[in-house]
Motif scaffolding. Structure first.
Motif, PDB file in Angstrom:
ATOM      1  N   ARG A 242       0.813  -1.217   0.000  1.00 50.82           N
ATOM      2  CA  ARG A 242       0.000   0.000   0.000  1.00 50.82           C
ATOM      3  C   ARG A 242       0.853   1.277   0.000  1.00 50.82           C
ATOM      4  O   ARG A 242       0.335   2.374   0.163  1.00 50.82           O
ATOM      5  N   GLY A 243       2.161   1.102  -0.161  1.00 50.67           N
ATOM      6  CA  GLY A 243       2.990   2.307  -0.312  1.00 50.67           C
ATOM      7  C   GLY A 243       3.404   2.930   1.018  1.00 50.67           C
ATOM      8  O   GLY A 243       2.899   2.562   2.075  1.00 50.67           O
ATOM      9  N   PRO A 244       4.323   3.907   0.951  1.00 48.60           N
ATOM     10  CA  PRO A 244       4.965   4.431   2.163  1.00 48.60           C
ATOM     11  C   PRO A 244       4.017   5.157   3.120  1.00 48.60           C
ATOM     12  O   PRO A 244       4.231   5.138   4.330  1.00 48.60           O
ATOM     13  N   ASP A 245       2.946   5.791   2.578  1.00 48.13           N
ATOM     14  CA  ASP A 245       2.143   6.566   3.537  1.00 48.13           C
ATOM     15  C   ASP A 245       1.040   5.729   4.178  1.00 48.13           C
ATOM     16  O   ASP A 245       0.263   6.229   4.983  1.00 48.13           O
ATOM     17  N   ALA A 246       1.007   4.431   3.846  1.00 55.45           N
ATOM     18  CA  ALA A 246       0.083   3.547   4.572  1.00 55.45           C
ATOM     19  C   ALA A 246       0.822   3.038   5.810  1.00 55.45           C
ATOM     20  O   ALA A 246       1.920   2.498   5.686  1.00 55.45           O
ATOM     21  N   PRO A 247       0.262   3.206   7.009  1.00 56.62           N
ATOM     22  CA  PRO A 247       0.998   2.870   8.232  1.00 56.62           C
ATOM     23  C   PRO A 247       1.362   1.381   8.320  1.00 56.62           C
ATOM     24  O   PRO A 247       0.599   0.520   7.900  1.00 56.62           O
ATOM     25  N   VAL A 248       2.546   1.136   8.839  1.00 57.18           N
ATOM     26  CA  VAL A 248       2.932  -0.209   9.291  1.00 57.18           C
ATOM     27  C   VAL A 248       2.869  -0.139  10.812  1.00 57.18           C
ATOM     28  O   VAL A 248       3.485   0.753  11.413  1.00 57.18           O
ATOM     29  N   ALA A 249       2.085  -1.038  11.410  1.00 56.80           N
ATOM     30  CA  ALA A 249       1.861  -0.913  12.861  1.00 56.80           C
ATOM     31  C   ALA A 249       2.271  -2.180  13.590  1.00 56.80           C
ATOM     32  O   ALA A 249       2.121  -3.289  13.068  1.00 56.80           O
ATOM     33  N   VAL A 250       2.797  -1.977  14.784  1.00 51.90           N
ATOM     34  CA  VAL A 250       3.112  -3.094  15.688  1.00 51.90           C
ATOM     35  C   VAL A 250       1.999  -3.146  16.718  1.00 51.90           C
ATOM     36  O   VAL A 250       1.797  -2.183  17.470  1.00 51.90           O
ATOM     37  N   VAL A 251       1.254  -4.250  16.682  1.00 52.39           N
ATOM     38  CA  VAL A 251       0.114  -4.409  17.586  1.00 52.39           C
ATOM     39  C   VAL A 251       0.500  -5.437  18.651  1.00 52.39           C
ATOM     40  O   VAL A 251       1.081  -6.475  18.316  1.00 52.39           O
ATOM     41  N   GLU A 252       0.270  -5.116  19.911  1.00 51.79           N
ATOM     42  CA  GLU A 252       0.619  -6.060  20.982  1.00 51.79           C
ATOM     43  C   GLU A 252      -0.597  -6.270  21.863  1.00 51.79           C
ATOM     44  O   GLU A 252      -1.190  -5.281  22.343  1.00 51.79           O
ATOM     45  N   GLY A 253      -0.986  -7.515  21.991  1.00 50.08           N
ATOM     46  CA  GLY A 253      -2.153  -7.809  22.824  1.00 50.08           C
ATOM     47  C   GLY A 253      -3.379  -7.044  22.334  1.00 50.08           C
ATOM     48  O   GLY A 253      -4.174  -6.539  23.104  1.00 50.08           O
ATOM     49  N   GLY A 254      -3.472  -6.922  20.991  1.00 51.62           N
ATOM     50  CA  GLY A 254      -4.652  -6.264  20.414  1.00 51.62           C
ATOM     51  C   GLY A 254      -4.601  -4.760  20.450  1.00 51.62           C
ATOM     52  O   GLY A 254      -5.500  -4.086  19.933  1.00 51.62           O
ATOM     53  N   LYS A 255      -3.525  -4.165  21.017  1.00 50.32           N
ATOM     54  CA  LYS A 255      -3.442  -2.683  21.104  1.00 50.32           C
ATOM     55  C   LYS A 255      -2.276  -2.210  20.240  1.00 50.32           C
ATOM     56  O   LYS A 255      -1.179  -2.753  20.320  1.00 50.32           O
ATOM     57  N   LYS A 256      -2.521  -1.189  19.419  1.00 48.16           N
ATOM     58  CA  LYS A 256      -1.467  -0.653  18.560  1.00 48.16           C
ATOM     59  C   LYS A 256      -0.402   0.025  19.421  1.00 48.16           C
ATOM     60  O   LYS A 256      -0.699   0.968  20.163  1.00 48.16           O
ATOM     61  N   LYS A 257       0.828  -0.473  19.376  1.00 49.33           N
ATOM     62  CA  LYS A 257       1.903   0.098  20.190  1.00 49.33           C
ATOM     63  C   LYS A 257       2.699   1.120  19.399  1.00 49.33           C
ATOM     64  O   LYS A 257       3.124   2.152  19.920  1.00 49.33           O
ATOM     65  N   GLU A 310      23.139  16.740  -6.872  1.00 49.58           N
ATOM     66  CA  GLU A 310      21.746  16.366  -6.584  1.00 49.58           C
ATOM     67  C   GLU A 310      21.548  16.017  -5.109  1.00 49.58           C
ATOM     68  O   GLU A 310      22.499  15.674  -4.412  1.00 49.58           O
ATOM     69  N   THR A 311      20.298  16.128  -4.682  1.00 50.75           N
ATOM     70  CA  THR A 311      19.916  15.859  -3.284  1.00 50.75           C
ATOM     71  C   THR A 311      18.758  14.875  -3.260  1.00 50.75           C
ATOM     72  O   THR A 311      17.916  14.882  -4.160  1.00 50.75           O
ATOM     73  N   TRP A 312      18.725  14.043  -2.203  1.00 48.82           N
ATOM     74  CA  TRP A 312      17.646  13.065  -2.004  1.00 48.82           C
ATOM     75  C   TRP A 312      17.208  13.166  -0.547  1.00 48.82           C
ATOM     76  O   TRP A 312      18.043  13.414   0.339  1.00 48.82           O
ATOM     77  N   GLU A 313      15.920  12.962  -0.296  1.00 52.08           N
ATOM     78  CA  GLU A 313      15.439  13.036   1.097  1.00 52.08           C
ATOM     79  C   GLU A 313      14.472  11.897   1.381  1.00 52.08           C
ATOM     80  O   GLU A 313      13.653  11.524   0.519  1.00 52.08           O
ATOM     81  N   GLY A 314      14.568  11.357   2.569  1.00 54.82           N
ATOM     82  CA  GLY A 314      13.618  10.323   3.002  1.00 54.82           C
ATOM     83  C   GLY A 314      13.468  10.370   4.511  1.00 54.82           C
ATOM     84  O   GLY A 314      14.355  10.879   5.208  1.00 54.82           O
ATOM     85  N   GLY A 315      12.339   9.851   4.992  1.00 53.70           N
ATOM     86  CA  GLY A 315      12.145   9.901   6.436  1.00 53.70           C
ATOM     87  C   GLY A 315      11.008   9.024   6.909  1.00 53.70           C
ATOM     88  O   GLY A 315      10.328   8.374   6.102  1.00 53.70           O
ATOM     89  N   GLN A 316      10.842   8.998   8.217  1.00 52.83           N
ATOM     90  CA  GLN A 316       9.771   8.231   8.833  1.00 52.83           C
ATOM     91  C   GLN A 316       9.209   8.994  10.014  1.00 52.83           C
ATOM     92  O   GLN A 316       9.896   9.850  10.590  1.00 52.83           O
ATOM     93  N   VAL A 317       7.972   8.685  10.363  1.00 54.66           N
ATOM     94  CA  VAL A 317       7.387   9.185  11.608  1.00 54.66           C
ATOM     95  C   VAL A 317       6.877   7.965  12.376  1.00 54.66           C
ATOM     96  O   VAL A 317       6.103   7.159  11.837  1.00 54.66           O
ATOM     97  N   ILE A 318       7.395   7.800  13.599  1.00 54.30           N
ATOM     98  CA  ILE A 318       6.948   6.692  14.453  1.00 54.30           C
ATOM     99  C   ILE A 318       6.064   7.298  15.543  1.00 54.30           C
ATOM    100  O   ILE A 318       6.494   8.175  16.286  1.00 54.30           O
ATOM    101  N   THR A 319       4.824   6.870  15.571  1.00 57.04           N
ATOM    102  CA  THR A 319       3.970   7.295  16.701  1.00 57.04           C
ATOM    103  C   THR A 319       3.859   6.101  17.650  1.00 57.04           C
ATOM    104  O   THR A 319       3.849   4.943  17.212  1.00 57.04           O
ATOM    105  N   ALA A 320       3.846   6.414  18.927  1.00 61.04           N
ATOM    106  CA  ALA A 320       3.825   5.338  19.929  1.00 61.04           C
ATOM    107  C   ALA A 320       2.647   5.551  20.868  1.00 61.04           C
ATOM    108  O   ALA A 320       2.377   6.677  21.274  1.00 61.04           O
ATOM    109  N   ALA A 321       1.978   4.469  21.162  1.00 63.32           N
ATOM    110  CA  ALA A 321       0.845   4.557  22.098  1.00 63.32           C
ATOM    111  C   ALA A 321       1.392   4.807  23.491  1.00 63.32           C
ATOM    112  O   ALA A 321       2.448   4.296  23.869  1.00 63.32           O
ATOM    113  N   ILE A 322       0.701   5.645  24.235  1.00 60.90           N
ATOM    114  CA  ILE A 322       1.154   5.904  25.613  1.00 60.90           C
ATOM    115  C   ILE A 322       0.455   4.918  26.546  1.00 60.90           C
ATOM    116  O   ILE A 322      -0.735   4.684  26.432  1.00 60.90           O
TER     117      ILE A 322
END
Ligand code: TA6
Length: 322
Positions: A242-257, A310-322
């Motif tokens: 689904r491409g880079p802007d579709a989230p990849v999530a780590v789910v633990e015990g049914g809760k998105k971490k 030339e220049t190239w840029e890439g990045g990620q955003v990791i959100t974490a459940a509190i």
């Protein structure tokens, strides 16, 4: 103090700026740390620009760090978020990078701290919506003679770590400062902290092509249409369907971490050494594989080519459940 009758009523308190993020350099200029007014915190080792700690507002550590991790600059840090550049793994068939050590030199070079920039909301509500961006630089001049010999190209990297209330963003700008084209791979090798590997599933990698580096011979296959679970040594390079802007999530015990979205990083590497961690000298404790999962955003299939200037840029955003 003389009390003055009819002194003017206090001026309406002009709301002050939201409290600012605190940024410090410590441990003889080897660690840059930042803390937001709301309590989130991050620590980055100038060696490798390696993020060695990321805590939420409650002080809960989000990254896994081996108990035997070296943070004295003697070797790449086992844990946190090491940075991979200009090659992912070893590339014996790629002449230009074949002489480089596994994962390249970025994670074993000493970076410069270029400075911070903060963004506070004008709001005076508790903690504001502040975030802080920390910039780090590496160029050919910072490299050891060995690295320069192994990869004799003029380059400049700016690696930015942005700590926010919602999560942690890391991005890299790669620039070809030389006169001729060269190519690279890059990846953010995130060791995410979990409670129990047997209870996690990874979503966002369904029905996606992946290279299985554990299979012999190494094979390319397509994942099933359900979340990925880990039940043994796992080392896979996914190209999420689904491409880079579709989230990849780590789910633990049914809760998105954790949830990771990417920019220009088309691959996601999933790694857990399982009991094979006993063969990794700086991996401790030996059952530590149960509390970590590497979910690594990268551009590692094929090579990114940069012409001179030339220049190239890439990045990620990791959100974490509190
Ligand atoms: O990202 C997965 C991987 O490439 C694995 O193959 C394993 O080698 C891991 O990186 C750790 O590599 P390192 O050089 O840090 O031991």
């Amino acid at each position: 103090m003389v009390d003055r009758p009819k002194k003017p009523t206090a001026l309406a308190a002009t709301p002050g700026l939201a409290p600012q993020a605190q940024v410090n350099i410590s441990h003889s200029n080897s660690i840059v740390s930042a803390v937001l007014p709301s309590g989130e915190a991050v620590e980055i080792l100038l060696y490798g620009a390696t993020i060695i700690s990321w805590k939420d507002a409650k002080g809960v550590e989000k990254l896994w760090l081996s108990e035997k991790a070296k943070t004295d600059g003697s070797k790449a840090v086992r844990g946190g978020i090491p940075l991979v550049f200009p090659v992912f793994g070893k590339a014996p068939d790629h002449a230009a990078t074949s002489k480089l050590p596994q994962h390249g030199f970025a994670r074993t070079s000493t970076w410069e701290f270029l400075g911070k920039s903060t963004s506070e909301s004008s709001s005076t509500k508790e903690g504001g919506d502040s975030s802080v961006k920390l910039d780090f630089g590496l160029s050919s001049n910072n490299l050891s003679e060995d690295s320069k010999k192994a990869w004799p190209h003029e380059f400049g990297l700016i690696y930015s770590v942005t700590l926010g209330k919602e999560g942690l963003a890391t991005s890299i700008v790669v620039r070809n400062e030389g006169e001729s084209a060269w190519e690279f791979q890059t990846l953010m090798h995130s060791y995410l902290r979990i409670a129990d590997i047997s209870k996690i599933s990874i979503t966002g990698l369904e029905s996606s092509s992946y290279i299985d580096k554990v299979s012999s011979p190494i094979s390319t296959t397509t994942s099933p249409s359900e979340p990925v679970t880990i039940s043994g040594t796992t080392d896979r390079v996914y190209t999420p369907a689904r491409g880079p802007d579709a989230p990849v999530a780590v789910v633990e015990g049914g809760k998105k971490k954790f949830s990771i979205v990417r920019d220009n990083l088309n691959e996601v590497v999933v790694w857990n050494p399982w009991v094979d961690c006993k063969n990794i000298g700086d991996f401790a404790p030996l059952d530590g594989y149960k509390q970590m999962i590497c979910v690594e955003a990268g551009a590692v299939k094929g090579w990114q080519k940069l012409e001179a200037g030339e220049t190239w840029e890439g990045g990620q955003v990791i959100t974490a459940a509190i």
